[in-house]
Design an enzyme around this catalytic site. Structure first.
Site, PDB file in Angstrom:
ATOM      1  N   SER A 111       0.826  -1.206   0.000  1.00  0.00           N
ATOM      2  CA  SER A 111       0.000   0.000   0.000  1.00  0.00           C
ATOM      3  C   SER A 111       0.871   1.271   0.000  1.00  0.00           C
ATOM      4  O   SER A 111       1.673   1.446  -0.911  1.00  0.00           O
ATOM      5  CB  SER A 111      -0.974  -0.048   1.181  1.00  0.00           C
ATOM      6  OG  SER A 111      -2.029   0.867   1.015  1.00  0.00           O
ATOM      7  N   ASP A 169     -10.099  -4.640  -4.885  1.00  0.00           N
ATOM      8  CA  ASP A 169      -9.585  -3.707  -3.877  1.00  0.00           C
ATOM      9  C   ASP A 169     -10.427  -2.431  -3.874  1.00  0.00           C
ATOM     10  O   ASP A 169     -10.532  -1.734  -4.890  1.00  0.00           O
ATOM     11  CB  ASP A 169      -8.116  -3.382  -4.189  1.00  0.00           C
ATOM     12  CG  ASP A 169      -7.386  -2.754  -3.013  1.00  0.00           C
ATOM     13  OD1 ASP A 169      -8.026  -2.018  -2.239  1.00  0.00           O
ATOM     14  OD2 ASP A 169      -6.177  -2.993  -2.881  1.00  0.00           O
ATOM     15  N   HIS A 196      -7.896  -5.459  -0.437  1.00  0.00           N
ATOM     16  CA  HIS A 196      -6.676  -4.764  -0.027  1.00  0.00           C
ATOM     17  C   HIS A 196      -5.972  -5.535   1.080  1.00  0.00           C
ATOM     18  O   HIS A 196      -6.112  -5.234   2.268  1.00  0.00           O
ATOM     19  CB  HIS A 196      -7.050  -3.353   0.443  1.00  0.00           C
ATOM     20  CG  HIS A 196      -5.882  -2.421   0.521  1.00  0.00           C
ATOM     21  ND1 HIS A 196      -5.177  -2.014  -0.579  1.00  0.00           N
ATOM     22  CD2 HIS A 196      -5.294  -1.806   1.590  1.00  0.00           C
ATOM     23  CE1 HIS A 196      -4.220  -1.175  -0.209  1.00  0.00           C
ATOM     24  NE2 HIS A 196      -4.269  -1.049   1.103  1.00  0.00           N
TER      25      HIS A 196
END
Length: 221
Positions: A111, A169, A196
């Site tokens: 991320s 996601d 995610h």
């Protein structure tokens, strides 16, 4: 007599509002699956995330960041900004970690951490930092929308990379993860149907890590 193979040393860069401890737990199955090939070193971001203003929660769990894109220490990946508050502190920490705890063969990021790893790939190629690594693993990454980071995204990255992202996601849309992968030449892309998170299946990482392990140890065989 054949020398014992050398493990890959991978510096692990956590996501926004996570920590080195949380990230180590999230990579538990990966660490176990590759315990004979990889040594992971976990780094904690230098900035504590104010959980109340970011998530409206009073949780005591501590989370950390690599930078913020607002003055009041909030980060939103999909919102353009002229700010990258605290980014230079993270660069200083990276250089210090390479000097004191290196060398590292590769870097893995998730991320915001994956976006940071992408920028580090650009900075290494441009010789802007005193660091050296040979490959990167970018999980749910995205192109930074901070205006002062735009200068990095002006060429193609040559080192081998593995890009992993979820088609469902809701935090970092798959299109953003795909976009950042297009800056890399020597890449493998693996998608999954989920959201995610870091997939736990060893097979997703196996081919890439095996290849990097073989390259490091080619003189031993």
């Amino acid at each position: 007599m054949t020398a014992l193979p050398h493990k890959l040393r991978i510096l692990a860069i956590h996501g926004y509002a996570q920590s080195d401890v949380i990230f180590k737990a999230k990579l538990g199955s990966l660490r176990k699956g590759f315990k004979n090939q990889v040594e992971f070193v976990f780094l904690r971001g230098p900035h504590q995330v104010p959980m109340k203003s970011n998530f409206g929660t009073d949780k005591t769990e501590e989370g950390y960041a690599w930078w913020f894109n607002t003055e009041d220490h909030i980060f939103k990946a999909v919102v353009p900004s002229n700010l990258s508050v605290g980014f230079d502190d993270s660069l200083t920490l990276i250089e210090k970690t390479f000097q004191e705890s290196g060398p590292f063969d590769g870097i893995l990021g998730f991320s915001q951490g994956a976006t940071f790893v992408t920028i580090l790939c650009f900075m290494q190629q441009k010789k802007l930092l005193q660091i050296k690594f040979d490959f990167a693993i970018i999980i749910s990454g995205f192109k930074s929308l901070c205006a002062n980071h735009a200068i990095y995204y002006d060429e193609k990255i040559k080192i081998p990379t593995l890009h992993i992202y979820g088609e469902s996601d809701q935090i970092i849309p798959a299109d953003m993860a795909k976009e950042v992968s297009e800056f890399f030449i020597n890449k493998k892309i693996v998608t999954h149907e989920g959201g995610h998170y870091i997939p736990s299946k060893k097979e997703i990482f196996k081919d890439f890590i095996t290849e990097m392990f073989s390259i490091k140890n080619k003189d031993n065989y």
